[in-house]
Design a protein around this motif. Structure first.
Motif, PDB file in Angstrom:
ATOM      1  N   ARG A  54     -10.992  -4.431  -3.190  1.00 56.13           N
ATOM      2  CA  ARG A  54     -11.211  -5.668  -2.444  1.00 56.13           C
ATOM      3  C   ARG A  54     -12.343  -6.452  -3.110  1.00 56.13           C
ATOM      4  NH1 ARG A  54      -8.783  -8.048   1.845  1.00 56.13           N
ATOM      5  NH2 ARG A  54     -10.672  -8.118   3.121  1.00 56.13           N
ATOM      6  N   TRP A  55     -12.353  -7.758  -2.885  1.00 53.45           N
ATOM      7  CA  TRP A  55     -13.440  -8.634  -3.355  1.00 53.45           C
ATOM      8  C   TRP A  55     -13.620  -8.590  -4.869  1.00 53.45           C
ATOM      9  CZ3 TRP A  55     -14.919 -11.566   0.660  1.00 53.45           C
ATOM     10  CH2 TRP A  55     -14.710 -11.041   1.951  1.00 53.45           C
ATOM     11  N   SER A  84     -11.594  -0.133  -1.344  1.00 54.59           N
ATOM     12  CA  SER A  84     -10.180  -0.278  -1.681  1.00 54.59           C
ATOM     13  C   SER A  84      -9.380  -0.973  -0.594  1.00 54.59           C
ATOM     14  CB  SER A  84      -9.572   1.097  -1.941  1.00 54.59           C
ATOM     15  OG  SER A  84      -9.450   1.823  -0.727  1.00 54.59           O
ATOM     16  N   VAL A  85      -8.224  -1.474  -0.978  1.00 52.28           N
ATOM     17  CA  VAL A  85      -7.290  -2.067  -0.028  1.00 52.28           C
ATOM     18  C   VAL A  85      -6.767  -1.004   0.934  1.00 52.28           C
ATOM     19  CG1 VAL A  85      -5.095  -3.306   0.216  1.00 52.28           C
ATOM     20  CG2 VAL A  85      -6.664  -3.914  -1.625  1.00 52.28           C
ATOM     21  N   HIS A 127      -0.013  -4.177   6.208  1.00 55.48           N
ATOM     22  CA  HIS A 127      -0.082  -5.649   6.114  1.00 55.48           C
ATOM     23  C   HIS A 127      -0.417  -6.129   4.705  1.00 55.48           C
ATOM     24  CE1 HIS A 127      -4.460  -5.125   6.334  1.00 55.48           C
ATOM     25  NE2 HIS A 127      -4.572  -6.384   5.981  1.00 55.48           N
ATOM     26  N   ASP A 128      -1.103  -5.324   3.917  1.00 53.67           N
ATOM     27  CA  ASP A 128      -1.418  -5.690   2.530  1.00 53.67           C
ATOM     28  C   ASP A 128      -0.687  -4.800   1.527  1.00 53.67           C
ATOM     29  OD1 ASP A 128      -3.065  -7.893   2.853  1.00 53.67           O
ATOM     30  OD2 ASP A 128      -4.916  -6.723   2.929  1.00 53.67           O
ATOM     31  N   ALA A 129       0.347  -4.118   1.975  1.00 60.39           N
ATOM     32  CA  ALA A 129       1.026  -3.159   1.108  1.00 60.39           C
ATOM     33  C   ALA A 129       1.560  -3.761  -0.197  1.00 60.39           C
ATOM     34  CB  ALA A 129       2.158  -2.466   1.870  1.00 60.39           C
ATOM     35  N   PRO A 130       2.029  -5.034  -0.230  1.00 59.78           N
ATOM     36  CA  PRO A 130       2.488  -5.569  -1.521  1.00 59.78           C
ATOM     37  C   PRO A 130       1.438  -5.521  -2.619  1.00 59.78           C
ATOM     38  CG  PRO A 130       3.241  -6.986   0.266  1.00 59.78           C
ATOM     39  CD  PRO A 130       2.272  -5.993   0.871  1.00 59.78           C
ATOM     40  N   GLU A 131       0.181  -5.401  -2.247  1.00 54.00           N
ATOM     41  CA  GLU A 131      -0.881  -5.405  -3.249  1.00 54.00           C
ATOM     42  C   GLU A 131      -0.903  -4.137  -4.095  1.00 54.00           C
ATOM     43  OE1 GLU A 131      -4.514  -6.494  -1.234  1.00 54.00           O
ATOM     44  OE2 GLU A 131      -3.669  -8.411  -0.585  1.00 54.00           O
ATOM     45  N   GLY A 177      -1.628  -6.477  -6.796  1.00 54.19           N
ATOM     46  CA  GLY A 177      -3.075  -6.528  -6.760  1.00 54.19           C
ATOM     47  C   GLY A 177      -3.600  -7.377  -5.610  1.00 54.19           C
ATOM     48  N   ASP A 178      -4.904  -7.329  -5.437  1.00 55.95           N
ATOM     49  CA  ASP A 178      -5.567  -8.088  -4.369  1.00 55.95           C
ATOM     50  C   ASP A 178      -6.223  -9.313  -4.977  1.00 55.95           C
ATOM     51  OD1 ASP A 178      -6.676  -8.901  -1.967  1.00 55.95           O
ATOM     52  OD2 ASP A 178      -8.438  -7.638  -2.197  1.00 55.95           O
ATOM     53  N   MET A 179      -5.534 -10.423  -4.936  1.00 59.47           N
ATOM     54  CA  MET A 179      -6.106 -11.669  -5.439  1.00 59.47           C
ATOM     55  C   MET A 179      -6.939 -12.320  -4.345  1.00 59.47           C
ATOM     56  SD  MET A 179      -3.028 -13.373  -7.637  1.00 59.47           S
ATOM     57  CE  MET A 179      -2.184 -12.437  -8.902  1.00 59.47           C
ATOM     58  N   ILE A 180      -8.092 -12.819  -4.707  1.00 52.69           N
ATOM     59  CA  ILE A 180      -8.932 -13.483  -3.719  1.00 52.69           C
ATOM     60  C   ILE A 180      -8.244 -14.769  -3.252  1.00 52.69           C
ATOM     61  CG2 ILE A 180     -11.084 -12.494  -4.577  1.00 52.69           C
ATOM     62  CD1 ILE A 180     -11.611 -15.097  -6.066  1.00 52.69           C
ATOM     63  N   SER A 181      -8.541 -15.171  -2.023  1.00 53.14           N
ATOM     64  CA  SER A 181      -7.848 -16.307  -1.398  1.00 53.14           C
ATOM     65  C   SER A 181      -7.889 -17.592  -2.221  1.00 53.14           C
ATOM     66  CB  SER A 181      -8.424 -16.562  -0.007  1.00 53.14           C
ATOM     67  OG  SER A 181      -8.159 -15.446   0.832  1.00 53.14           O
TER      68      SER A 181
END
Length: 209
Positions: free
Chosen positions: A45-46, A57-58, A87-91, A95-99
């Motif tokens: 995250r972040w 982690s996510v 809810h964030d499983a596609p990441e 990956g976790d892209m910032i907004s």
């Protein structure tokens, strides 16, 4: 030898389970819980800009959101808990892209994310789309989690976090905000999924294992 320059771009990813997941047309049959847990536990995250010896982690964030949703909705069902946990499983794939970067990419990113989310839901016998009221509640839990992560881990001042994420209104367990090693986050994510999946009645809010 084939001309690699003229070959179509690869749009799939090989998973450790051996599955080959097509990002543009994902099949529920190519989605495995172990791949999701492994990937989310290793996505920071972040953008990794958090305090501590380990990335936040996510996977750990997902456990936090599920716990917060249970606070918002005391009569929560096992199915609703799974929606929150995933809810964030596609990441685990994208990956976790910032907004701010998601906003730059626009609908192309959202379309890929939406197709993956639908496939993940169907893989685990959930409706493809989250019911709107529940979606809003998960979003509230997600924003509350972001507020506490921002102030506890990511260097935000309270006033700044309030402006971006709103009044948190709920207080999470501190242990869910202390970053775990990736292997521990993966283990706890899998354990919580199994616990929820085996529910026959509502459990109290999630705690650390």
């Amino acid at each position: 030898m084939a001309d690699r320059a003229n070959a179509p771009a690869r749009a799939w990813q090989r998973m450790l389970s051996g599955r080959r997941l097509d990002l543009l047309d994902p099949s529920p049959l190519d989605i495995e819980l172990g791949d999701i847990a492994h990937g989310l536990a290793r996505v920071a995250r972040w953008n990794g800009q958090t305090r501590g010896d380990h990335a936040y982690s996510v996977a750990q964030h997902s456990l936090l959101v599920e716990a917060l949703l249970a606070d918002l909705k005391p009569e929560i069902t096992p199915e609703e808990r799974l929606f929150a946990l995933l809810h964030d499983a596609p990441e685990y794939v994208i990956g976790d892209m910032i907004s701010p970067f998601k906003a730059v990419l626009g609908e192309d990113y959202k379309g890929v994310e939406r197709r993956l989310q639908h496939a993940i839901h169907l893989r685990f016998a959930l409706p493809a789309d989250v019911e709107p009221k529940l979606h809003r509640m998960i979003k509230k839990a997600d924003q509350t989690a972001a507020y506490w992560e921002a102030t506890h881990l990511a260097g935000f001042q309270e006033k700044e976090a309030l402006r971006f994420f709103g009044d948190p209104s709920l207080n999470p367990d501190d242990n869910l905000l202390d970053p775990w090693p990736a292997t521990e986050a993966e283990r706890r994510f899998l354990a919580r999924f199994a616990e929820i999946e085996g529910l026959t009645e509502t459990l109290p809010r999630a705690r650390t294992a």
